[in-house]
Design a protein around this motif. Structure first.
Motif, PDB file in Angstrom:
ATOM      1  N   SER A  89       0.814  -1.232   0.284  1.00  0.00           N
ATOM      2  CA  SER A  89       0.030   0.099  -0.014  1.00  0.00           C
ATOM      3  C   SER A  89       0.736   1.201  -0.082  1.00  0.00           C
ATOM      4  N   ASP A  90       2.021   1.319   0.376  1.00  0.00           N
ATOM      5  CA  ASP A  90       2.825   2.374   0.412  1.00  0.00           C
ATOM      6  C   ASP A  90       3.358   2.793  -0.834  1.00  0.00           C
ATOM      7  N   PHE A  91       3.451   1.652  -1.768  1.00  0.00           N
ATOM      8  CA  PHE A  91       3.923   1.772  -3.205  1.00  0.00           C
ATOM      9  C   PHE A  91       2.709   2.014  -3.979  1.00  0.00           C
ATOM     10  N   GLU A  92       1.450   1.782  -3.598  1.00  0.00           N
ATOM     11  CA  GLU A  92       0.353   2.440  -4.244  1.00  0.00           C
ATOM     12  C   GLU A  92       0.275   3.605  -4.076  1.00  0.00           C
ATOM     13  N   TRP A  93       0.539   4.297  -2.645  1.00  0.00           N
ATOM     14  CA  TRP A  93       0.154   5.522  -2.309  1.00  0.00           C
ATOM     15  C   TRP A  93       1.473   6.203  -3.249  1.00  0.00           C
ATOM     16  N   LEU A  94       2.556   6.140  -3.363  1.00  0.00           N
ATOM     17  CA  LEU A  94       3.654   6.612  -3.939  1.00  0.00           C
ATOM     18  C   LEU A  94       3.168   6.730  -5.550  1.00  0.00           C
ATOM     19  N   ARG A  95       2.753   5.824  -6.144  1.00  0.00           N
ATOM     20  CA  ARG A  95       2.456   5.783  -7.466  1.00  0.00           C
ATOM     21  C   ARG A  95       1.364   6.777  -7.686  1.00  0.00           C
ATOM     22  N   THR A  96       0.405   6.913  -6.790  1.00  0.00           N
ATOM     23  CA  THR A  96      -0.867   7.593  -7.154  1.00  0.00           C
ATOM     24  C   THR A  96      -0.275   9.100  -7.025  1.00  0.00           C
ATOM     25  N   GLU A  97       0.461   9.326  -6.037  1.00  0.00           N
ATOM     26  CA  GLU A  97       1.036  10.874  -5.737  1.00  0.00           C
ATOM     27  C   GLU A  97       1.675  11.216  -6.927  1.00  0.00           C
ATOM     28  N   LEU A  98       2.684  10.418  -7.582  1.00  0.00           N
ATOM     29  CA  LEU A  98       3.709  10.827  -8.807  1.00  0.00           C
ATOM     30  C   LEU A  98       2.297  10.936  -9.708  1.00  0.00           C
ATOM     31  N   GLU A  99       1.515  10.233 -10.048  1.00  0.00           N
ATOM     32  CA  GLU A  99       0.505  10.478 -11.105  1.00  0.00           C
ATOM     33  C   GLU A  99      -0.174  11.788 -10.967  1.00  0.00           C
ATOM     34  N   ARG A 100      -0.415  11.995  -9.827  1.00  0.00           N
ATOM     35  CA  ARG A 100      -1.402  13.279  -9.533  1.00  0.00           C
ATOM     36  C   ARG A 100      -0.480  14.619  -9.508  1.00  0.00           C
ATOM     37  N   ASP A 101       0.843  14.536  -9.465  1.00  0.00           N
ATOM     38  CA  ASP A 101       1.560  15.618  -9.402  1.00  0.00           C
ATOM     39  C   ASP A 101       2.596  15.790 -10.408  1.00  0.00           C
ATOM     40  N   SER A 102       2.539  14.986 -11.425  1.00  0.00           N
ATOM     41  CA  SER A 102       3.527  14.950 -12.373  1.00  0.00           C
ATOM     42  C   SER A 102       2.905  14.695 -13.913  1.00  0.00           C
ATOM     43  N   LYS A 103       3.608  15.116 -14.778  1.00  0.00           N
ATOM     44  CA  LYS A 103       3.305  14.842 -16.298  1.00  0.00           C
ATOM     45  C   LYS A 103       3.525  13.671 -16.726  1.00  0.00           C
ATOM     46  N   ILE A 104       4.345  13.064 -16.303  1.00  0.00           N
ATOM     47  CA  ILE A 104       5.167  11.635 -16.752  1.00  0.00           C
ATOM     48  C   ILE A 104       4.323  10.466 -16.627  1.00  0.00           C
ATOM     49  N   VAL A 105       4.444   9.386 -17.411  1.00  0.00           N
ATOM     50  CA  VAL A 105       3.665   8.252 -17.500  1.00  0.00           C
ATOM     51  C   VAL A 105       4.615   7.632 -16.300  1.00  0.00           C
ATOM     52  N   VAL A 106       3.735   7.220 -15.317  1.00  0.00           N
ATOM     53  CA  VAL A 106       4.345   6.478 -14.287  1.00  0.00           C
ATOM     54  C   VAL A 106       4.000   4.863 -14.344  1.00  0.00           C
ATOM     55  N   PRO A 107       5.010   4.188 -14.181  1.00  0.00           N
ATOM     56  CA  PRO A 107       5.146   2.611 -14.576  1.00  0.00           C
ATOM     57  C   PRO A 107       4.381   2.078 -13.599  1.00  0.00           C
ATOM     58  N   PRO A 108       3.660   0.798 -14.041  1.00  0.00           N
ATOM     59  CA  PRO A 108       2.763   0.029 -13.551  1.00  0.00           C
ATOM     60  C   PRO A 108       3.473  -0.655 -12.256  1.00  0.00           C
ATOM     61  N   LEU A 109       2.585  -0.905 -11.138  1.00  0.00           N
ATOM     62  CA  LEU A 109       3.190  -1.809  -9.862  1.00  0.00           C
ATOM     63  C   LEU A 109       3.056  -3.238 -10.118  1.00  0.00           C
ATOM     64  N   PRO A 110       3.600  -4.198  -9.733  1.00  0.00           N
ATOM     65  CA  PRO A 110       3.395  -5.432  -9.909  1.00  0.00           C
ATOM     66  C   PRO A 110       1.788  -5.715  -9.229  1.00  0.00           C
TER      67      PRO A 110
ATOM     68  N   ARG B  87       7.480 -10.614  -5.900  1.00  0.00           N
ATOM     69  CA  ARG B  87       6.894  -9.269  -5.547  1.00  0.00           C
ATOM     70  C   ARG B  87       7.947  -7.965  -5.048  1.00  0.00           C
ATOM     71  N   ARG B  88       8.861  -8.699  -4.417  1.00  0.00           N
ATOM     72  CA  ARG B  88      10.130  -7.611  -4.030  1.00  0.00           C
ATOM     73  C   ARG B  88      10.673  -7.146  -5.338  1.00  0.00           C
ATOM     74  N   LYS B  89      11.129  -8.195  -6.301  1.00  0.00           N
ATOM     75  CA  LYS B  89      11.608  -7.855  -7.562  1.00  0.00           C
ATOM     76  C   LYS B  89      10.889  -6.932  -8.317  1.00  0.00           C
ATOM     77  N   GLY B  90       9.736  -7.071  -8.239  1.00  0.00           N
ATOM     78  CA  GLY B  90       8.721  -6.229  -9.088  1.00  0.00           C
ATOM     79  C   GLY B  90       8.554  -4.631  -8.572  1.00  0.00           C
ATOM     80  N   LEU B  91       8.617  -4.727  -7.301  1.00  0.00           N
ATOM     81  CA  LEU B  91       8.606  -3.338  -6.513  1.00  0.00           C
ATOM     82  C   LEU B  91       9.888  -2.647  -6.639  1.00  0.00           C
ATOM     83  N   GLU B  92      11.077  -3.529  -6.710  1.00  0.00           N
ATOM     84  CA  GLU B  92      12.436  -2.921  -6.809  1.00  0.00           C
ATOM     85  C   GLU B  92      12.651  -2.495  -8.078  1.00  0.00           C
ATOM     86  N   MET B  93      12.063  -2.928  -9.207  1.00  0.00           N
ATOM     87  CA  MET B  93      12.035  -2.606 -10.660  1.00  0.00           C
ATOM     88  C   MET B  93      11.214  -1.177 -10.763  1.00  0.00           C
TER      89      MET B  93
END
Length: 78
Positions: A18-39, A64-70
């Motif tokens: 859920s911490d990674f989900e939060w980070l991804r959501t924040e990056l999408e909201r505050d930037s104009k770049i395409v944010v990569p998907p989570l595993p 899962r760890r490898k996917g989050l690290e990527m």
């Protein structure tokens, strides 16, 4: 880190999916770049009466760890 102000050179931090989900959501909201998907989420692994350890199976945890690290490596280079 190699900064002199830090005495310990390495550390370990635990994060939940859920911490990674939060980070991804924040990056999408505050930037104009395409944010990569989570595993993908592990909803099926949480069902009862499975023949394995579900989300606690070592192979799943490592995958899962490898996917989050990527994910982290991709966003840090942008």
């Amino acid at each position: 880190t190699n900064l002199p102000v830090f005495k310990v050179k390495e550390c370990s931090i635990r994060r939940r999916y859920s911490d990674f989900e939060w980070l991804r959501t924040e990056l999408e909201r505050d930037s104009k770049i395409v944010v990569p998907p989570l595993p993908g989420k592990a909803l099926k692994r949480q069902l009862p009466f499975r023949g394995d350890d579900g989300i606690f199976e070592e192979e799943f945890i490592e995958e899962r760890r490898k996917g989050l690290e990527m994910f982290i490596n991709k966003i840090q280079c942008r």
